[in-house]
Write an enzyme that holds these catalytic residues in place. Structure first.
Site, PDB file in Angstrom:
ATOM      1  N   ALA A  14     -77.913 -61.832-117.198  1.00 31.40           N
ATOM      2  CA  ALA A  14     -78.052 -60.395-117.487  1.00 31.40           C
ATOM      3  C   ALA A  14     -79.161 -59.804-116.632  1.00 31.40           C
ATOM      4  CB  ALA A  14     -78.355 -60.207-118.979  1.00 31.40           C
ATOM      5  N   GLY A  15     -79.130 -60.113-115.325  1.00 28.77           N
ATOM      6  CA  GLY A  15     -80.181 -59.638-114.428  1.00 28.77           C
ATOM      7  C   GLY A  15     -79.802 -58.373-113.687  1.00 28.77           C
ATOM      8  N   TYR A  16     -80.370 -58.225-112.495  1.00 30.44           N
ATOM      9  CA  TYR A  16     -80.160 -57.012-111.690  1.00 30.44           C
ATOM     10  C   TYR A  16     -78.697 -56.858-111.260  1.00 30.44           C
ATOM     11  CZ  TYR A  16     -85.154 -56.200-111.416  1.00 30.44           C
ATOM     12  OH  TYR A  16     -86.457 -55.924-111.745  1.00 30.44           O
ATOM     13  N   ASP A  38     -77.285 -64.231-121.671  1.00 31.82           N
ATOM     14  CA  ASP A  38     -78.421 -64.760-120.925  1.00 31.82           C
ATOM     15  C   ASP A  38     -79.199 -65.670-121.861  1.00 31.82           C
ATOM     16  OD1 ASP A  38     -79.905 -63.381-118.169  1.00 31.82           O
ATOM     17  OD2 ASP A  38     -81.048 -64.822-119.358  1.00 31.82           O
ATOM     18  N   THR A 135     -74.951 -65.052-105.172  1.00 34.41           N
ATOM     19  CA  THR A 135     -74.864 -65.352-103.735  1.00 34.41           C
ATOM     20  C   THR A 135     -75.135 -66.838-103.546  1.00 34.41           C
ATOM     21  OG1 THR A 135     -75.668 -63.141-103.270  1.00 34.41           O
ATOM     22  CG2 THR A 135     -75.810 -64.756-101.473  1.00 34.41           C
ATOM     23  N   PHE A 166     -72.329 -56.562-103.515  1.00 36.31           N
ATOM     24  CA  PHE A 166     -72.986 -55.903-102.378  1.00 36.31           C
ATOM     25  C   PHE A 166     -73.865 -54.732-102.797  1.00 36.31           C
ATOM     26  CE2 PHE A 166     -69.191 -57.955-100.624  1.00 36.31           C
ATOM     27  CZ  PHE A 166     -69.759 -58.689 -99.586  1.00 36.31           C
ATOM     28  N   LEU A 225     -73.461 -63.845 -97.152  1.00 35.52           N
ATOM     29  CA  LEU A 225     -74.677 -64.215 -96.405  1.00 35.52           C
ATOM     30  C   LEU A 225     -74.721 -63.443 -95.091  1.00 35.52           C
ATOM     31  CD1 LEU A 225     -74.897 -68.111 -96.843  1.00 35.52           C
ATOM     32  CD2 LEU A 225     -76.034 -66.336 -98.170  1.00 35.52           C
ATOM     33  N   CYS A 280     -83.375 -60.742-101.889  1.00 36.28           N
ATOM     34  CA  CYS A 280     -82.233 -61.391-101.239  1.00 36.28           C
ATOM     35  C   CYS A 280     -82.271 -61.540 -99.722  1.00 36.28           C
ATOM     36  CB  CYS A 280     -80.954 -60.686-101.658  1.00 36.28           C
ATOM     37  SG  CYS A 280     -80.647 -60.926-103.410  1.00 36.28           S
ATOM     38  N   ARG A 350     -89.839 -58.128-106.212  1.00 39.27           N
ATOM     39  CA  ARG A 350     -89.645 -59.430-105.565  1.00 39.27           C
ATOM     40  C   ARG A 350     -89.738 -59.298-104.042  1.00 39.27           C
ATOM     41  NH1 ARG A 350     -84.365 -61.454-108.802  1.00 39.27           N
ATOM     42  NH2 ARG A 350     -83.859 -59.245-108.616  1.00 39.27           N
TER      43      ARG A 350
HETATM   44  P1  NAD Z   1     -81.973 -62.176-111.901  1.00 38.98           P
HETATM   45  O1  NAD Z   1     -83.013 -63.208-111.803  1.00 38.98           O
HETATM   46  O2  NAD Z   1     -82.357 -60.745-112.133  1.00 38.98           O
HETATM   47  O3  NAD Z   1     -80.945 -62.540-113.088  1.00 38.98           O
HETATM   48  C1  NAD Z   1     -80.401 -63.798-113.284  1.00 38.98           C
HETATM   49  C2  NAD Z   1     -80.333 -64.057-114.799  1.00 38.98           C
HETATM   50  O4  NAD Z   1     -79.609 -65.259-115.022  1.00 38.98           O
HETATM   51  C3  NAD Z   1     -81.705 -64.255-115.452  1.00 38.98           C
HETATM   52  O5  NAD Z   1     -81.880 -63.287-116.476  1.00 38.98           O
HETATM   53  C4  NAD Z   1     -81.652 -65.690-116.010  1.00 38.98           C
HETATM   54  O6  NAD Z   1     -82.319 -65.819-117.266  1.00 38.98           O
HETATM   55  C5  NAD Z   1     -80.159 -65.895-116.183  1.00 38.98           C
HETATM   56  N1  NAD Z   1     -79.740 -67.290-116.211  1.00 38.98           N
HETATM   57  C6  NAD Z   1     -80.076 -68.297-115.352  1.00 38.98           C
HETATM   58  N2  NAD Z   1     -79.443 -69.424-115.681  1.00 38.98           N
HETATM   59  C7  NAD Z   1     -78.691 -69.150-116.783  1.00 38.98           C
HETATM   60  C8  NAD Z   1     -77.801 -69.917-117.583  1.00 38.98           C
HETATM   61  N3  NAD Z   1     -77.537 -71.201-117.308  1.00 38.98           N
HETATM   62  N4  NAD Z   1     -77.215 -69.317-118.650  1.00 38.98           N
HETATM   63  C9  NAD Z   1     -77.458 -68.009-118.929  1.00 38.98           C
HETATM   64  N5  NAD Z   1     -78.282 -67.232-118.198  1.00 38.98           N
HETATM   65  C10 NAD Z   1     -78.890 -67.800-117.132  1.00 38.98           C
HETATM   66  O7  NAD Z   1     -81.090 -62.290-110.591  1.00 38.98           O
HETATM   67  P2  NAD Z   1     -80.230 -61.127-109.887  1.00 38.98           P
HETATM   68  O8  NAD Z   1     -81.111 -60.259-109.057  1.00 38.98           O
HETATM   69  O9  NAD Z   1     -79.344 -60.515-110.911  1.00 38.98           O
HETATM   70  O10 NAD Z   1     -79.356 -61.991-108.868  1.00 38.98           O
HETATM   71  C11 NAD Z   1     -78.304 -62.811-109.329  1.00 38.98           C
HETATM   72  C12 NAD Z   1     -77.509 -63.275-108.132  1.00 38.98           C
HETATM   73  O11 NAD Z   1     -76.912 -62.140-107.481  1.00 38.98           O
HETATM   74  C13 NAD Z   1     -78.316 -63.982-107.054  1.00 38.98           C
HETATM   75  O12 NAD Z   1     -77.537 -65.000-106.504  1.00 38.98           O
HETATM   76  C14 NAD Z   1     -78.555 -62.896-106.010  1.00 38.98           C
HETATM   77  O13 NAD Z   1     -78.691 -63.434-104.721  1.00 38.98           O
HETATM   78  C15 NAD Z   1     -77.289 -62.087-106.096  1.00 38.98           C
HETATM   79  N6  NAD Z   1     -77.424 -60.675-105.718  1.00 38.98           N
HETATM   80  C16 NAD Z   1     -78.499 -59.945-106.110  1.00 38.98           C
HETATM   81  C17 NAD Z   1     -78.578 -58.583-105.796  1.00 38.98           C
HETATM   82  C18 NAD Z   1     -79.747 -57.743-106.220  1.00 38.98           C
HETATM   83  O14 NAD Z   1     -79.805 -56.586-105.818  1.00 38.98           O
HETATM   84  N7  NAD Z   1     -80.673 -58.219-107.010  1.00 38.98           N
HETATM   85  C19 NAD Z   1     -77.519 -57.973-105.105  1.00 38.98           C
HETATM   86  C20 NAD Z   1     -76.415 -58.749-104.725  1.00 38.98           C
HETATM   87  C21 NAD Z   1     -76.375 -60.100-105.046  1.00 38.98           C
HETATM   88  C1  UGA Z   2     -79.662 -55.538-100.094  1.00 40.07           C
HETATM   89  C2  UGA Z   2     -78.327 -55.091 -99.480  1.00 40.07           C
HETATM   90  O1  UGA Z   2     -78.470 -53.754 -98.994  1.00 40.07           O
HETATM   91  C3  UGA Z   2     -77.209 -55.149-100.521  1.00 40.07           C
HETATM   92  O2  UGA Z   2     -75.958 -54.828 -99.912  1.00 40.07           O
HETATM   93  C4  UGA Z   2     -77.137 -56.564-101.106  1.00 40.07           C
HETATM   94  O3  UGA Z   2     -76.162 -56.629-102.109  1.00 40.07           O
HETATM   95  C5  UGA Z   2     -78.497 -56.925-101.684  1.00 40.07           C
HETATM   96  O4  UGA Z   2     -79.509 -56.832-100.644  1.00 40.07           O
HETATM   97  C6  UGA Z   2     -78.564 -58.324-102.197  1.00 40.07           C
HETATM   98  O5  UGA Z   2     -77.781 -59.164-101.824  1.00 40.07           O
HETATM   99  O6  UGA Z   2     -79.490 -58.515-102.975  1.00 40.07           O
HETATM  100  P1  UGA Z   2     -81.517 -54.399-101.617  1.00 40.07           P
HETATM  101  O7  UGA Z   2     -82.346 -55.551-101.185  1.00 40.07           O
HETATM  102  O8  UGA Z   2     -81.416 -54.108-103.068  1.00 40.07           O
HETATM  103  O9  UGA Z   2     -79.998 -54.593-101.102  1.00 40.07           O
HETATM  104  O10 UGA Z   2     -82.022 -53.066-100.912  1.00 40.07           O
HETATM  105  P2  UGA Z   2     -81.914 -52.518 -99.405  1.00 40.07           P
HETATM  106  O11 UGA Z   2     -81.657 -51.071 -99.475  1.00 40.07           O
HETATM  107  O12 UGA Z   2     -81.021 -53.318 -98.578  1.00 40.07           O
HETATM  108  O13 UGA Z   2     -83.409 -52.697 -98.883  1.00 40.07           O
HETATM  109  C7  UGA Z   2     -83.963 -53.980 -98.626  1.00 40.07           C
HETATM  110  C8  UGA Z   2     -85.328 -53.818 -97.961  1.00 40.07           C
HETATM  111  O14 UGA Z   2     -85.168 -53.322 -96.625  1.00 40.07           O
HETATM  112  C9  UGA Z   2     -86.238 -52.819 -98.669  1.00 40.07           C
HETATM  113  O15 UGA Z   2     -87.565 -53.307 -98.652  1.00 40.07           O
HETATM  114  C10 UGA Z   2     -86.106 -51.567 -97.833  1.00 40.07           C
HETATM  115  O16 UGA Z   2     -87.228 -50.723 -97.925  1.00 40.07           O
HETATM  116  C11 UGA Z   2     -85.973 -52.174 -96.428  1.00 40.07           C
HETATM  117  N1  UGA Z   2     -85.283 -51.287 -95.448  1.00 40.07           N
HETATM  118  C12 UGA Z   2     -84.005 -50.896 -95.671  1.00 40.07           C
HETATM  119  C13 UGA Z   2     -85.950 -50.923 -94.303  1.00 40.07           C
HETATM  120  O17 UGA Z   2     -87.120 -51.294 -94.082  1.00 40.07           O
HETATM  121  N2  UGA Z   2     -85.300 -50.132 -93.388  1.00 40.07           N
HETATM  122  C14 UGA Z   2     -84.019 -49.706 -93.571  1.00 40.07           C
HETATM  123  O18 UGA Z   2     -83.483 -49.003 -92.686  1.00 40.07           O
HETATM  124  C15 UGA Z   2     -83.352 -50.102 -94.744  1.00 40.07           C
END
Ligand code: NAD
Ligand code: UGA
Length: 470
Positions: A14-16, A38, A135, A166, A225, A280, A350
């Site tokens: 239940a994260g981001y 979660d 991811t 994404f 990736l 990420c 982060r």
């Molecule tokens: P996060 O740390 O915010 O959330 C992950 C959650 O999973 C945590 O709350 C944790 O307690 C829970 N968890 C872990 N193991 C568990 C289990 N066995 N059972 C139940 N809950 C469990 O992470 P996030 O930012 O949501 O990222 C999740 C994935 O999505 C990562 O692989 C990340 O690379 C990818 N991703 C993140 C973003 C982003 O913007 N944050 C965007 C695209 C992809």
């Molecule tokens: C990024 C990707 O944009 C998403 O598509 C992807 O799903 C996500 O990573 C992920 O896999 O976690 P995010 O990290 O949330 O999203 O935010 P971005 O808007 O990509 O910004 C990332 C960092 O780059 C920030 O620190 C931002 O300030 C910086 N940035 C972005 C720059 O310095 N210049 C730019 O032109 C754009």
């Protein structure tokens, strides 16, 4: 066998990503029951909080949760029950960079994915579609299948899909409402295609068919990736050019505008900055580096590694500019850092570049005052403690102060550093800021958001990333 009609979805994590993604599915598909689970009780309690004090800040998210929570959207720590009830399970757990062991510092730590997968195998009483939302490195789906098949009950079959996310933080709801594309990877068997069709039909409730791309499993995993690596590579490219601009008198805004005007290049993700942050970009590139090395492709690994190295260079180059400009020493000086989140419109810190800057300022024994509109104090102290393992928190607290507003943060300081591009920093009354600062008053714009000429007219000495003084 007819393709499964999805009526119940479970999301593990239940994260981001898991929270907003599945909340939007619940909103757009009122006929589907969505349960987000979660292990973290505090996180689930916050998702369930009566006053919608959700665990993450994301514009528009509260309205989405308000519309569906208690109707067809549920948050729970009862992982087993949600797994058992669902036909389709998203695995959306964290996949951080490994800290120890083989691949430490590069490879993805897959133990959260593995334990979620083992839990599914242990408790599922019938067949499921299991969707990798996290991811993950290329071919993780194969490991998940092996674990599921080795541990499942007789008669249960599992179809594994890859459906990387994404969304970007700060625009997550907008991104989920109208995604550029939804990517679904599956095995090219009939069962794989049927599972893919079942997930595609969920998204088809609001995403046009032409934007739902279906590919092979390994291509889908690698595309995620690749997308992050190529976005980060653009930022490192423009940041590398920003150093040339500073040395020559060219202006990085003008360069990126001119270059981005070429439709083959495009204008997005060419904004120079103090460096990219977020959970990420760095993690996923290091993962690609590790994958390339494991595949005996050292030149490919070196190419991607340089994107991260340039980012580190950009952050330390900016800290050095602050020290150099403040007459080569900041020891005992008072510096304000505006912004602590890794980008605007999120409370996420982060890998925030602000953390690296403040670590460098503390190493120079400066006093630092921080203001961020969304990041809470506890998070800031935790991040600073982690970034300065040799400095006890009591000593950090002697050097660092948290301010309740931007104006308050800047009072009686020698320099203001913009670390996050929050809109409110553009809108503060810079004349008032100037009047209350120690002179000469310096502004360092690490996000290219301020009107440098206007500030100079007020009396500030201004340094902007990618802008030379000649
Ligand atoms: P996060 O740390 O915010 O959330 C992950 C959650 O999973 C945590 O709350 C944790 O307690 C829970 N968890 C872990 N193991 C568990 C289990 N066995 N059972 C139940 N809950 C469990 O992470 P996030 O930012 O949501 O990222 C999740 C994935 O999505 C990562 O692989 C990340 O690379 C990818 N991703 C993140 C973003 C982003 O913007 N944050 C965007 C695209 C992809
Ligand atoms: C990024 C990707 O944009 C998403 O598509 C992807 O799903 C996500 O990573 C992920 O896999 O976690 P995010 O990290 O949330 O999203 O935010 P971005 O808007 O990509 O910004 C990332 C960092 O780059 C920030 O620190 C931002 O300030 C910086 N940035 C972005 C720059 O310095 N210049 C730019 O032109 C754009």
């Amino acid at each position: 066998m007819a393709p499964v009609k999805v009526k119940k979805i479970c999301c593990i994590g239940a994260g981001y990503v898991g929270g907003p993604t599945c909340a939007v599915i619940a909103l757009k598909c009122p006929q589907i029951q969505v349960t987000i689970v979660d292990l973290n009780q505090a996180r689930i309690d916050a998702w369930n909080s009566p006053d919608f004090d959700l665990p993450i800040y994301e514009p528009g998210l509260v309205d989405v949760v308000k519309a569906s929570r208690g109707r067809n959207l549920f948050f729970s720590t009862d992982v087993d029950k949600a797994i058992q009830e669902a036909e389709l399970i998203f695995v959306s757990v964290n996949t951080p960079t490994k800290k120890t062991g083989v691949g430490a510092g590069f490879g993805a730590d897959l133990h959260y994915v593995e334990s979620a997968t083992r839990r599914i195998a242990a408790v599922a009483q019938n067949s499921k579609i299991v969707v990798e939302k996290s991811t993950v490195p290329c071919r993780t789906a194969e490991s998940m299948r092996t674990i599921l098949e080795a541990n499942c009950k007789p008669g249960c079959r599992f179809d594994i899909l890859s459906n990387p996310e994404f969304l970007a933080e700060g625009t997550a709801i907008q991104d989920l409402f109208s995604p550029d594309r939804v990517l679904i990877g599956s095995l090219q068997t009939q069962e794989g295609k049927d599972a893919c069709g079942a997930l595609a039909s969920v998204y088809a409730n609001w995403v046009p068919n032409g934007r739902i791309l279906t590919v092979g499993l390994w291509s889908s995993e690698l595309s995620k990736l690749a997308a992050n690596a190529m976005l980060a590579q653009r930022i490192s490219s423009i940041n590398a050019l920003s150093a040339i601009c500073e040395a020559t008198g060219a202006n990085i805004d003008e360069v990126s505008h001119a270059v981005g005007y070429d439709s083959r290049v495009g204008s997005k993700f060419l904004r120079a900055s103090v460096g990219f942050g977020g959970s990420c970009f760095q993690k996923d590139i290091l993962n690609l580096v590790y994958l390339s090395e494991s595949l005996h492709l050292p030149e490919v690994a070196a190419y991607w590694r340089q994107v991260v190295e340039l980012n580190e260079y950009q952050k330390s180059r900016f800290s050095k500019t602050v020290v150099d400009t403040l007459f080569n020493t900041i020891t005992g000086k008072h510096i304000t850092v505006l912004g602590f989140a890794f980008k605007a419109d999120t409370g996420d810190t982060r890998e925030s570049p602000a953390i690296s800057l403040i670590r460098d300022f503390l190493a120079e024994r400066a006093y630092v005052t921080i203001y961020d509109p969304k990041v809470d104090a506890e998070q800031i102290w935790q991040d600073l403690a982690e970034a300065n393992p040799n400095l006890p928190l009591e000593l950090i607290k002697k050097q660092v102060t948290l301010a309740p507003s931007a104006l308050e943060a800047c009072k009686n300081k020698e320099a203001v550093v913009i670390a996050t591009e929050w809109k409110e920093f553009k809108e503060i009354d810079w004349q008032v800021v100037y009047d209350n600062m120690t002179k000469p008053a310096f502004v360092f714009d690490g996000r290219l958001i301020l009107d440098a000429e206007k500030l100079r007219k007020i009396g500030f000495r201004v340094k902007v990333i990618g802008r030379g003084s000649q």
